[in-house]
Design a protein around this motif. Structure first.
Motif, PDB file in Angstrom:
ATOM      1  N   ARG A   1      24.422 100.200  51.900  1.00 53.58           N
ATOM      2  CA  ARG A   1      25.981 100.364  51.381  1.00 53.58           C
ATOM      3  C   ARG A   1      25.890  99.675  50.092  1.00 53.58           C
ATOM      4  NH1 ARG A   1      29.343 100.969  55.332  1.00 53.58           N
ATOM      5  NH2 ARG A   1      28.429 102.625  57.269  1.00 53.58           N
ATOM      6  N   ASN A   2      25.907  98.313  49.778  1.00 52.32           N
ATOM      7  CA  ASN A   2      25.368  97.664  48.410  1.00 52.32           C
ATOM      8  C   ASN A   2      24.029  97.601  47.714  1.00 52.32           C
ATOM      9  OD1 ASN A   2      27.778  96.451  48.976  1.00 52.32           O
ATOM     10  ND2 ASN A   2      26.687  95.976  51.544  1.00 52.32           N
ATOM     11  N   ILE A   3      23.874  98.360  46.757  1.00 56.23           N
ATOM     12  CA  ILE A   3      22.887  98.646  46.294  1.00 56.23           C
ATOM     13  C   ILE A   3      23.019  98.292  44.725  1.00 56.23           C
ATOM     14  CG2 ILE A   3      20.775 100.555  45.014  1.00 56.23           C
ATOM     15  CD1 ILE A   3      22.109 102.320  47.217  1.00 56.23           C
ATOM     16  N   ARG A   4      21.546  97.250  44.212  1.00 53.36           N
ATOM     17  CA  ARG A   4      21.941  96.790  42.600  1.00 53.36           C
ATOM     18  C   ARG A   4      20.931  97.889  41.950  1.00 53.36           C
ATOM     19  NH1 ARG A   4      17.838  93.687  43.919  1.00 53.36           N
ATOM     20  NH2 ARG A   4      16.256  95.339  42.668  1.00 53.36           N
ATOM     21  N   LEU A   5      21.196  97.769  40.963  1.00 56.18           N
ATOM     22  CA  LEU A   5      20.900  98.613  39.726  1.00 56.18           C
ATOM     23  C   LEU A   5      20.614  98.084  38.131  1.00 56.18           C
ATOM     24  CD1 LEU A   5      23.093 101.659  39.807  1.00 56.18           C
ATOM     25  CD2 LEU A   5      20.713 101.679  40.485  1.00 56.18           C
ATOM     26  N   GLY A   6      19.344  98.321  37.583  1.00 58.95           N
ATOM     27  CA  GLY A   6      18.617  97.577  36.372  1.00 58.95           C
ATOM     28  C   GLY A   6      20.073  98.674  35.378  1.00 58.95           C
ATOM     29  N   ASN A   7      19.354  97.671  34.073  1.00 59.58           N
ATOM     30  CA  ASN A   7      20.181  98.147  32.666  1.00 59.58           C
ATOM     31  C   ASN A   7      18.996  98.153  31.542  1.00 59.58           C
ATOM     32  OD1 ASN A   7      21.274  98.730  30.743  1.00 59.58           O
ATOM     33  ND2 ASN A   7      22.843  97.398  31.061  1.00 59.58           N
ATOM     34  N   PRO A   8      17.865  99.343  31.284  1.00 60.03           N
ATOM     35  CA  PRO A   8      17.220  98.671  30.989  1.00 60.03           C
ATOM     36  C   PRO A   8      17.472  98.741  29.331  1.00 60.03           C
ATOM     37  CG  PRO A   8      16.891 100.540  32.013  1.00 60.03           C
ATOM     38  CD  PRO A   8      17.979 100.454  32.344  1.00 60.03           C
ATOM     39  N   ALA A   9      19.089  98.783  28.613  1.00 61.77           N
ATOM     40  CA  ALA A   9      19.923  98.587  27.536  1.00 61.77           C
ATOM     41  C   ALA A   9      20.146  98.177  27.294  1.00 61.77           C
ATOM     42  CB  ALA A   9      20.540 100.183  27.047  1.00 61.77           C
ATOM     43  N   ILE A  10      20.098  96.737  28.625  1.00 61.89           N
ATOM     44  CA  ILE A  10      21.335  95.453  28.481  1.00 61.89           C
ATOM     45  C   ILE A  10      20.020  94.237  27.066  1.00 61.89           C
ATOM     46  CG2 ILE A  10      19.632  94.174  29.829  1.00 61.89           C
ATOM     47  CD1 ILE A  10      22.411  93.327  30.614  1.00 61.89           C
ATOM     48  N   ARG A  11      21.340  93.645  26.062  1.00 69.63           N
ATOM     49  CA  ARG A  11      20.477  93.155  24.956  1.00 69.63           C
ATOM     50  C   ARG A  11      20.570  91.309  25.625  1.00 69.63           C
ATOM     51  NH1 ARG A  11      24.720  96.182  23.178  1.00 69.63           N
ATOM     52  NH2 ARG A  11      25.907  94.865  23.613  1.00 69.63           N
ATOM     53  N   PRO A  12      19.333  91.027  24.589  1.00 70.40           N
ATOM     54  CA  PRO A  12      19.202  89.092  25.611  1.00 70.40           C
ATOM     55  C   PRO A  12      21.060  88.707  25.318  1.00 70.40           C
ATOM     56  CG  PRO A  12      18.416  89.310  23.181  1.00 70.40           C
ATOM     57  CD  PRO A  12      19.438  91.131  24.050  1.00 70.40           C
ATOM     58  N   VAL A  13      21.547  87.882  24.977  1.00 65.96           N
ATOM     59  CA  VAL A  13      22.278  86.529  25.853  1.00 65.96           C
ATOM     60  C   VAL A  13      21.917  85.768  24.016  1.00 65.96           C
ATOM     61  CG1 VAL A  13      24.236  84.782  25.846  1.00 65.96           C
ATOM     62  CG2 VAL A  13      22.877  87.008  27.485  1.00 65.96           C
ATOM     63  N   PHE A  14      22.750  85.091  22.717  1.00 64.52           N
ATOM     64  CA  PHE A  14      22.512  83.982  22.276  1.00 64.52           C
ATOM     65  C   PHE A  14      23.359  83.430  22.540  1.00 64.52           C
ATOM     66  CE2 PHE A  14      20.116  88.133  20.300  1.00 64.52           C
ATOM     67  CZ  PHE A  14      18.978  87.796  20.136  1.00 64.52           C
ATOM     68  N   THR A  15      23.282  81.985  22.125  1.00 58.40           N
ATOM     69  CA  THR A  15      24.241  80.326  22.577  1.00 58.40           C
ATOM     70  C   THR A  15      23.463  79.763  21.480  1.00 58.40           C
ATOM     71  OG1 THR A  15      23.952  80.565  24.862  1.00 58.40           O
ATOM     72  CG2 THR A  15      24.337  79.058  24.008  1.00 58.40           C
ATOM     73  N   ASP A  16      25.004  78.745  21.165  1.00 57.67           N
ATOM     74  CA  ASP A  16      24.784  77.907  20.016  1.00 57.67           C
ATOM     75  C   ASP A  16      25.098  76.716  21.063  1.00 57.67           C
ATOM     76  OD1 ASP A  16      24.297  78.610  16.995  1.00 57.67           O
ATOM     77  OD2 ASP A  16      25.758  80.396  17.568  1.00 57.67           O
ATOM     78  N   SER A  17      24.373  75.473  20.931  1.00 65.33           N
ATOM     79  CA  SER A  17      24.454  74.308  21.749  1.00 65.33           C
ATOM     80  C   SER A  17      24.907  73.180  21.765  1.00 65.33           C
ATOM     81  CB  SER A  17      23.954  74.759  23.139  1.00 65.33           C
ATOM     82  OG  SER A  17      23.607  73.304  23.828  1.00 65.33           O
ATOM     83  N   TYR A  18      25.939  72.475  20.971  1.00 65.48           N
ATOM     84  CA  TYR A  18      26.210  71.535  20.272  1.00 65.48           C
ATOM     85  C   TYR A  18      26.426  70.419  21.677  1.00 65.48           C
ATOM     86  CZ  TYR A  18      27.697  74.409  17.000  1.00 65.48           C
ATOM     87  OH  TYR A  18      27.615  75.307  15.720  1.00 65.48           O
ATOM     88  N   GLU A  19      26.272  69.238  21.459  1.00 66.53           N
ATOM     89  CA  GLU A  19      26.166  67.906  22.687  1.00 66.53           C
ATOM     90  C   GLU A  19      26.596  66.501  21.711  1.00 66.53           C
ATOM     91  OE1 GLU A  19      22.997  66.845  25.117  1.00 66.53           O
ATOM     92  OE2 GLU A  19      22.855  69.312  26.416  1.00 66.53           O
ATOM     93  N   LEU A  20      27.099  66.022  22.246  1.00 69.33           N
ATOM     94  CA  LEU A  20      27.382  64.341  22.428  1.00 69.33           C
ATOM     95  C   LEU A  20      27.260  63.562  23.005  1.00 69.33           C
ATOM     96  CD1 LEU A  20      27.665  62.212  20.289  1.00 69.33           C
ATOM     97  CD2 LEU A  20      30.668  62.632  20.009  1.00 69.33           C
TER      98      LEU A  20
END
Length: 835
Positions: free
Chosen positions: A602-621
């Motif tokens: 009743r609750n089915i998970r599907l994959g996505n072959p066309a999904i792209r990567p996530v890019f993150t810029d991270s700053y810390e002080l």
């Protein structure tokens, strides 16, 4: 490049230019290694301070994990003071000449303070965490509540880390976490991280390192940062080890204990033998674990006759309502053997080999009951889906490494190769029964039976090779390295219904990911300032093939990942750091795999072959302060992510399909506080608090969404001793509600309790552990779309009681052995070096 990144690079350039003109000439370094006088073992986090002959403080540093330190000093005469809790203070007179770039002090031996030794051992046993600006180290063997637990339960006690009831790990609210074992990907983590971490026992773990803003010497994978699990491998002279016995059971308050009675048990041993140039180590662990869980889901379907509107919450317009309950007993049993040796070819050449084998098997017996109610027809249909699932999961892993040191231990060339293979065999029998009414359901009178079977096999092969080089040239530090990873997975599954193959669920799928990387880092110290800047170049190939249809997908991308860290030592006890890194989160195997899940039809998970990567810029002080009775770390951070992942649900009839998609932009603004305070000799408090604002903007199905949510999470740990009778620990956890596009997550809170007592004249320890004392921990929330509204909640083993016994073999004796090269009392405080 974003405007923020341009401004950061410009600021960094101006800083470097200013410092270069300000210094003009290089400043010599004073280097050395701090070790235990009795055992010869390095002392990590020892305090090294530099004073003039007039006792004026000049600078200060702490030693690294191998006991090394490096501190700059212009020409002149100085006193180097070295301190470590439980040891006598060592003072060294040093003369620095202007014509030399380095003053090497060599091995500096600290003697245990006999009068304080017993007291220090008690404090060290309680201490669980040490902090630097860029890393937090959690000593698992010294934490009361982690005893007898697994890696998931250990991670729950680490600041900045959050683990939900399903075992999903996140760091500061971001689940893009790279989990490593001994600094590398491992078969102990595997494809299903949650199940793998549950099978990794705490008594195999020495410490866990959390790096929130990693430099380019680490993989760029992991938008939130890196969690490194370091396994036990002792190097003390002679024979030593430990044995752990554990047992316990899960239960649910107010509920009858299911049959057969669920329980948890295990045995673990860690042995080590050091003889001259050889060091042998062996770990064995057996784990038997039963978990009970339950879940509830209510779904309203609108079937196109109307649309669900979250603003008016028009639940009365639903044409069908399904109430789903799940009861589950999951059993896991496994053996893990890990062994190896270190061969010291010379003091500067070390060859190491280790091998690991794990065989685990398990079963999962969920019973899912659906009640389908049709308001317009005033009728009910009941469906019961009972599954008997079984699996075996063998794993083999081999690691070969070589470490070469030049002149001093600070200069090194390290190379390693690791290969592991994992296999998961899984099969199940499913009986699906439908009942026309409540009466038929209560009397077990179904009108239809459906029998289904599944049979799947998944094989993973992973090859990794790394080379890392570090060299110090006066105040300059040069680092460079390379890494290659090749990961291949094949998944084959066949599903039948009444002996007929279901083609939509049967598949043969290949996944191959290769990553090649090069990096370079330049570092330098200018008095109280230090800088580290570098870049990492990574090439990624990602290929998939779905043999059922012949469909294949390829992704290739070449990316540059810069990083920069600037440190400022305000005093020897106050430090600040500003840092920037660029990170990537590649879509995982299950995100890409196009086949359908089948554990819940009743609750089915599907994959996505066309999904792209996530890019993150991270700053810390970050700012960190140490004082005699505690430490305090305050960090402000900002993350900007592009093409973030979000799971979206759509319905067809009464079946829900969930699929990951790239969804717009995300900005997280956060403030985190981590601290520890020794209120009294017998009472310690530590904890963390993370407050952040998350803004997500994106489009899905031709609609624009903006989510602006404030989030709060944290924990507080109170540890205290009762008249030397026992040590006790109480831990409270909290996660605030959280808004998502087309969803909402409810608050989550729970408490843990642990108590331990040393027995057998200090050679053994007995620990009682109660996790989720009040049974309050669960995962719940809402989601919706045009055609549905859904509420769900789940829990895993709400309350678990375990009892653990740890026996240490020949460990105290080794700590008392004397070194024949111990300096005399007269020379201990009057050692002199000059160059």
């Amino acid at each position: 490049m974003t405007r923020i990144l341009k401004n950061f690079v410009l600021t960094l350039f101006l800083f470097l230019t200013t410092m270069a003109f300000a210094e003009g000439t290089s400043v010599p370094n004073i280097t050395g290694k701090v070790v235990d006088n009795d055992t010869g073992q390095p002392l990590e986090y020892a305090t090294v301070r530099l004073f003039t002959q007039d006792s004026v403080f000049v600078s200060g540093v702490i030693t690294d994990m191998k006991g090394f330190f490096s501190i700059q000093a212009p020409q002149g005469n100085y006193i180097v003071t070295i301190q470590f809790m439980g040891y006598e203070t060592l003072n060294v007179n040093v003369k620095v000449s202007g014509d030399k770039s380095e003053v090497q002090l060599g091995r500096l031996l600290l003697r245990p303070d006999v009068e304080l030794l017993e007291e220090v051992e008690v404090i060290a046993e309680r201490s669980t965490m040490s902090m630097t600006l860029d890393k937090r180290v959690f000593n698992v063997g010294k934490d009361v509540s982690s005893t007898a637990g697994n890696a998931i339960e250990v991670l729950e006690n680490i600041p900045s880390v959050t683990v939900d009831v399903e075992g999903n790990v996140s760091l500061r609210g971001d689940d893009g976490v790279q989990i490593l074992v001994d600094g590398k990907e491992s078969g102990l983590v595997g494809v299903s991280t949650q199940d793998a971490l549950r099978s990794l026992q705490a008594d195999m773990i020495e410490r866990i390192e959390v790096v929130t803003n990693p430099s380019v010497r680490y993989d760029a994978e992991g938008t939130a940062g890196i969690i490194n699990i370091v396994l036990k491998k002792d190097k003390r002279t002679g024979f030593n080890g430990s044995v752990d016995l554990r047992g316990g059971f899960p239960f649910e308050w107010g509920e009858k204990m299911p049959e057969p009675f669920p329980f948890q048990a295990g045995v673990g041993t860690s042995l080590n033998y050091r003889l001259r140039r050889f060091n042998f180590f062996l770990n064995y662990n057996y784990n038997y674990r039963d978990d009970i869980s339950d879940g509830y889901t209510e779904t309203e379907y609108f079937n196109g006759e109307s649309i669900y509107d979250p603003d008016i919450q028009n639940h009365d317009d639903a044409t069908e309502i399904t109430k789903q309950t799940t009861e589950r007993i999951r059993h896991r049993e496994g053996h893990t053997v890990r062994g190896g040796l270190d061969y010291y070819i010379s003091d500067n050449d070390i060859l190491s080999f280790s091998a690991m084998y794990r065989m685990s098997k398990g079963s999962d017996n969920p019973i899912v009951t659906y009640r389908d109610f049709f308001p317009l027809e005033n009728s009910d249909i009941y469906t019961v889906r009972a599954e008997d699932n079984y699996n075996t999961r063998p794993m083999q892993e081999y690691t070969l490494s070589y470490d070469k040191y030049f002149i001093t231990k600070e200069n090194s060339l390290k190379a390693s190769i690791r290969y592991f293979t994992t296999e998961e065999n899984e099969w199940s029998d499913i009986e699906d029964s439908q009942y026309n009414s409540l009466f038929d359901y209560e009397n077990n009178n179904p009108f239809e039976h459906v029998f289904q079977t599944t049979d799947s096999k998944e094989i993973q092969r992973n090859l990794q090779g790394t080379v890392d080089f570090v060299y110090h040239l006066g105040p300059n530090i040069i680092e460079a390295g390379a890494k290659y990873t090749n990961r291949f997975i094949n998944n084959i599954m066949e599903v039948t219904e009444n002996d007929m193959i279901l083609d939509e669920y049967t598949h043969d799928f290949d996944y191959n990911q290769q990553v090649a990387a090069l990096y370079a880092i330049y570092g330098r110290e200018w008095g109280l300032f230090s800088l580290q800047a570098g870049a990492r170049l990574e090439y990624t190939y990602l290929g998939t093939e779905f043999h059922n249809t012949g469909e294949s997908h390829e992704q290739k991308y070449l990316n540059l990942f810069p990083s920069a860290h600037i440190n400022y030592n305000i005093t020897e006890n106050d430090q600040m750091q500003v840092s920037y890194t660029r990170r990537i989160r590649r879509p995982g195997y299950f995100m890409i795999a196009p086949f359908r899940s089948f554990n819940d039809d009743r609750n089915i998970r599907l994959g996505n072959p066309a999904i792209r990567p996530v890019f993150t810029d991270s700053y810390e002080l970050s700012y960190i302060k140490y004082w005699e009775k505690g430490n305090f770390n305050l960090t402000g951070y900002y993350r900007h992510s592009v093409d973030v992942f979000r799971n979206f649900t759509f319905v067809e009839g009464d079946v829900s399909y969930s699929r990951p998609e790239n969804f717009g932009l995300s900005d997280d603004y956060g403030l985190e506080v981590v601290g520890s305070l020794q209120l009294f000799k017998w009472w310690n408090l530590n904890g963390n608090l993370n407050f952040f604002k998350s803004v997500t903007v994106g489009d899905y199905n031709d609609r624009h969404y903006l989510t602006d949510s404030y989030n709060l999470g944290g924990r507080i740990v109170s540890k205290f001793s009762i008249n030397k009778i026992c040590d006790m620990q109480i831990t409270g956890h909290y996660r605030s509600p959280h808004d998502e596009p087309l969803g909402y997550r409810e608050a989550n809170y729970w408490a843990d309790f642990a108590a331990s007592r040393d027995v057998l004249k200090g050679k053994g320890t007995v620990t009682l552990n109660v996790r989720d004392v009040f049974g309050s921990r669960q995962h719940g929330g809402y989601s919706w779309g045009d055609d549905f509204w859904q509420y769900s909640e789940n829990s895993w083993s709400k309350t678990t009681v375990t009892l653990n016994f740890n026996y240490r073999i020949n460990q105290q004796a080794n700590n008392r052995k004397k070194n024949m090269n111990t300096p005399s009392d007269d020379s201990y405080d009057n050692m002199e070096y000059s160059m």
